[in-house]
Every structure is written in C-alpha cells, then in structure tokens.
Design an enzyme around this catalytic site. Structure first.
Site, PDB file in Angstrom:
ATOM      1  N   SER A  46      25.480 -48.879   9.635  1.00 55.09           N
ATOM      2  CA  SER A  46      25.444 -49.063   8.182  1.00 55.09           C
ATOM      3  C   SER A  46      26.474 -50.095   7.757  1.00 55.09           C
ATOM      4  O   SER A  46      27.549 -50.217   8.374  1.00 55.09           O
ATOM      5  CB  SER A  46      25.769 -47.710   7.531  1.00 55.09           C
ATOM      6  OG  SER A  46      26.017 -47.866   6.156  1.00 55.09           O
TER       7      SER A  46
ATOM      8  N   TYR B 229      31.031 -39.446   6.571  1.00 54.48           N
ATOM      9  CA  TYR B 229      29.758 -40.072   6.950  1.00 54.48           C
ATOM     10  C   TYR B 229      30.001 -41.477   7.511  1.00 54.48           C
ATOM     11  O   TYR B 229      29.528 -41.827   8.598  1.00 54.48           O
ATOM     12  CB  TYR B 229      28.785 -40.144   5.755  1.00 54.48           C
ATOM     13  CG  TYR B 229      27.609 -41.051   6.047  1.00 54.48           C
ATOM     14  CD1 TYR B 229      26.571 -40.618   6.867  1.00 54.48           C
ATOM     15  CD2 TYR B 229      27.571 -42.367   5.570  1.00 54.48           C
ATOM     16  CE1 TYR B 229      25.515 -41.467   7.199  1.00 54.48           C
ATOM     17  CE2 TYR B 229      26.523 -43.216   5.891  1.00 54.48           C
ATOM     18  CZ  TYR B 229      25.499 -42.763   6.703  1.00 54.48           C
ATOM     19  OH  TYR B 229      24.463 -43.605   7.031  1.00 54.48           O
TER      20      TYR B 229
ATOM     21  N   LYS C 170      29.530 -43.334  11.583  1.00 52.25           N
ATOM     22  CA  LYS C 170      28.851 -44.573  12.010  1.00 52.25           C
ATOM     23  C   LYS C 170      29.812 -45.437  12.835  1.00 52.25           C
ATOM     24  O   LYS C 170      29.440 -45.992  13.861  1.00 52.25           O
ATOM     25  CB  LYS C 170      28.328 -45.344  10.789  1.00 52.25           C
ATOM     26  CG  LYS C 170      27.199 -44.613  10.067  1.00 52.25           C
ATOM     27  CD  LYS C 170      25.968 -44.467  10.939  1.00 52.25           C
ATOM     28  CE  LYS C 170      24.932 -43.532  10.388  1.00 52.25           C
ATOM     29  NZ  LYS C 170      23.858 -43.192  11.313  1.00 52.25           N
TER      30      LYS C 170
END
Ligand code: NAD
Ligand code: WQD
Length: 340
Positions: free
Chosen positions: A124, A149, A153
């Site tokens: 992302s 979150y 990644k």
C-alpha cells in the site's frame, strides 16, 4: 497456469480473477469470506463464463495450505487476504498482526515446503506516510507507519525481502496500491464495505443513494489547491491488470534463483476531495450533499504516485479516468441497492 488468489472473493482480488482469466490463467480462490460474500463467486462465473474453484478456508490454517498445494500444482500466488480497516487496526492490533503478518509468514513457510516460488504481494502507498516530495517514487523513504495496519504492510514487505534473500527459491513483487475505486463494468462484482464506509468513494455513493445523510469532507485547511486532501484514485480494473503484469514479469525470471522488486500502482494524478465530488457530479449528473468538517486524525495531506517504474518495467499503465471510475462506482452502488 494455475494461480492461487488468496482473498480472491474480495474487492481487488475478484477483479484480478477476471483479468487473470482474460490473460489465460486459471485462478484458484482461497478465501474465508470474512469480508466478502459468496455471491461474488456467482458473479465471477457469469463474467468469465466458467466455474470458479474456491477453497473456503482460513489462511492461518496450515492444513488448508497443505490441502490446496497437494491438490493443485500452483505456479504463483497473489496474496490479497488481509484485514484493511485502519481504525480497527488501532483498537485491535493483534487481530491485524495475526491475519496480515503471521498468516503471511505461514504462507511463505508453506510455499517453501511445497516449492511454490512466485508471489505477488498487496502492499500500500500507506508505507510512504506523508512523503517529503511529490509525486512519490519507489525511491521515496518508507516512513514510520501511523497505524498497525500500515505497519503490517511494511513488516510484510521486509519479511518477503528477507525471505527472498535466503536464496531458497522465492521470487516476489510487492505492489504498492494507491486508492482503488470503481467496479467491473458488468456490476456483478465491486466493493462491499461492511457497515459505515471509512473510504471516500463508497461514502459518496451511499450518500447519494440515500443510505447516508451527508458526506463529511474531512478538513479544508490543508496546504493544497482547494484546502482538501489529495490522493491518487485508481480504477480497480486497472489495478487488477497490474497484477497480471507483475505475474508475467515474475514468470520471466525463471533463470534467476532470486528476484524481488516493488512498484507504485496509481494513476500519477492527485485529486482533492472536492475534485472527486465534482468529478462524481459530472459523471452521474447527481449532487453530493456534503459539509466541511474537521480533519480526520491520521490523514496525510497529499500523496500521489510517480508510476514511471511500473510503466517501464511492468509495461503497465492505468488507462481509466477518475470520471469513468466514479461512474462505475455509482453503477455498482445502484446494482447493490436494487439487489436488496
Ligand atoms: P477485501 O477485504 O475486499 O478483500 C480481502 C479478502 O480476503 C476478503 O474476501 C476476505 O474475506 C479475505 N480474507 C481476509 N482474511 C482472510 C483469512 N484469514 N483467510 C482467508 N481469507 C481472508 O480487501 P481489498 O480492498 O480487496 O484489499 C485486498 C488487499 O489489498 C489487502 O491486503 C489490502 O490490505 C490491500 N490494499 C487495499 C487497499 C484498498 O484501499 N482497498 C489499498 C492498498 C492495499
Ligand atoms: C481519502 C480522502 C479523507 C472519507 C485508506 C487507507 C490506506 C489505503 C487506502 C489500504 C482522505 C477523505 C474520506 C470521508 C472524507 N488502504 N474522506 N470523507 O485515507 O487515503 O487511505 O484507504 O492500504 O491505507 O488509509 O482513503 O478513502 O479513507 O480517504 O473527506 O467520509 O477522503 O480524509 O483525504 P485514505 P480514504
């Protein structure tokens, strides 16, 4: 060639299954439907005109991986399955580290055990945080994550890098997606946010459909042209095609024992929140009821991609415009409302 698509029933995964089919690959979906509906499978079968193989299982379950790999010769994996709600990751970090990080480690162990070597990973643009300069290239610094979150990644990219470096056969590409929006033109598949959408475009479409009262525009005092925050919104079908390009590049590396690279996947154009609203109104002829509200905590001011590297090395470029993507998002919203 058989491609295992974890999270293949989800928003980006389902569109990728369609593009894999168009490119001549067979997809096998591995999904537990924790954030998707089984009806997606019927939609996919209608679009591609043949049955879709799906293992309904959890990527945290070692036996499920053994079953998939024993029953199929898998040529590559596209790993979408993960949780993605930034706010929830702050209140439930361990849920995110388990599903996004621990399950990725298990997948890599199982790939090594079953000698599956090609991996495309869903990363992302969140890894860049607020970049020092724009547009952001792959050489831009990865910033400390501002949510668990985002951290998952970054950690997964590092785990994949370290695993490739062991030279035991793994070849991998991470794709750093910017903001995916829109839906397949058939409106048989699309985004299915649970509850109140956190993302801008589903909130716009639900507001115009009458499911939400008013869109809050989070902040008009950013240092941007109109004061609202800027993002790079990419049509999900263009994003899906980037996975096919990444897979093709990986499969070309057969003579190498090791390979890793990462790419920005966006349009290269930044759009402010107010520009998105205007483009939606142009695409649909409908008015968006909105009000300016304070900034949302954790939001960056502006981020959009320099996609030269993916243009040159993947041979991929986003083709659809923001207006097309918003038109497709609206058609999908209408289809969802009419189905209920
Ligand atoms: P999504 O929630 O629509 O799809 C994820 C799919 O994975 C769902 O079908 C869900 O049921 C499945 N899944 C989740 N946990 C699972 C588990 N333990 N076992 C099996 N299946 C499981 O999300 P999406 O928008 O399609 O995102 C796909 C990937 O792309 C994710 O890794 C996400 O972090 C990443 N990503 C998304 C965005 C975005 O804005 N949508 C942006 C950048 C990166
Ligand atoms: C876009 C813009 C909001 C809702 C998130 C994740 C990121 C990535 C993509 C997975 C921002 C504004 C939004 C609303 C608004 N996902 N907005 N009113 O925050 O860029 O990225 O999804 O990797 O990690 O953080 O996307 O769609 O939430 O917001 O004004 O009701 O719209 O403030 O400027 P974001 P978004």
């Amino acid at each position: 060639m058989k491609i295992l698509v974890t999270g293949g029933a989800g928003f980006i995964g389902s569109h990728t299954v369609v593009e894999l089919h168009h490119a001549g690959y067979e997809s096998i979906i591995f999904d537990n439907f924790s954030n998707s509906e089984k009806a997606v499978l019927a939609g996919l079968e209608t679009i591609i005109g043949k049955p879709v193989t799906c293992y309904e299982a959890d990527i945290n379950d070692p036996a499920a991986w053994d079953k998939v790999f024993t029953e199929n010769k898998i040529d590559g994996i596209i790993h979408f399955a993960a949780f993605k709600a930034v706010g929830e990751s702050v209140s439930e970090p361990l849920k995110y580290y388990r599903n996004n990080v621990a399950a990725t480690v298990l997948m890599l162990e199982k790939m090594e055990e079953h000698k599956v070597s090609n991996l495309v990973f869903s990363s992302s643009c969140t890894v860049y945080g607020q970049p020092e300069s724009l547009p952001v290239t792959e050489l831009s610094k990865v910033q400390p994550a501002n949510s668990p979150y985002g951290n998952t990644k970054q950690i997964c990219e590092e785990i994949i890098t370290d695993t490739v470096a062991t030279n035991r056969g793994l070849k991998a590409i991470s794709l750093r997606y910017f903001n995916p929006i829109g839906a397949h033109e058939s409106v048989l598949i699309g985004e299915l946010p649970l509850g109140v959408p956190a993302n801008l475009v589903p909130f716009i479409t639900q507001t115009v459909a009458g499911l939400r009262g008013q869109l809050s525009v989070f902040g008009d005092d950013y240092p941007t042209s109109d004061g609202t925050a800027v993002r790079d919104y990419i049509h999900v079908v263009d994003l899906a095609k980037a996975h096919v390009a990444a897979l093709a590049l990986l499969l070309k590396q057969q003579e190498k024992t090791t390979y890793y690279d990462y790419f920005n996947i966006g349009t290269g154009t930044g759009s402010s929140v107010l520009e998105v609203i205007t483009a939606f109104e142009t695409a649909t002829g409908l008015k968006v009821n909105y009000a300016i509200k304070p900034r949302r905590e954790g939001d960056v001011t502006a981020v959009y991609a320099d996609c030269s590297k993916s243009n040159e090395i993947l041979g991929w470029k986003a083709e659809k415009t923001l207006t097309e993507a918003l038109g497709d998002a609206w058609k999908w919203q209408l289809a969802v409302v009419n189905r209920k």
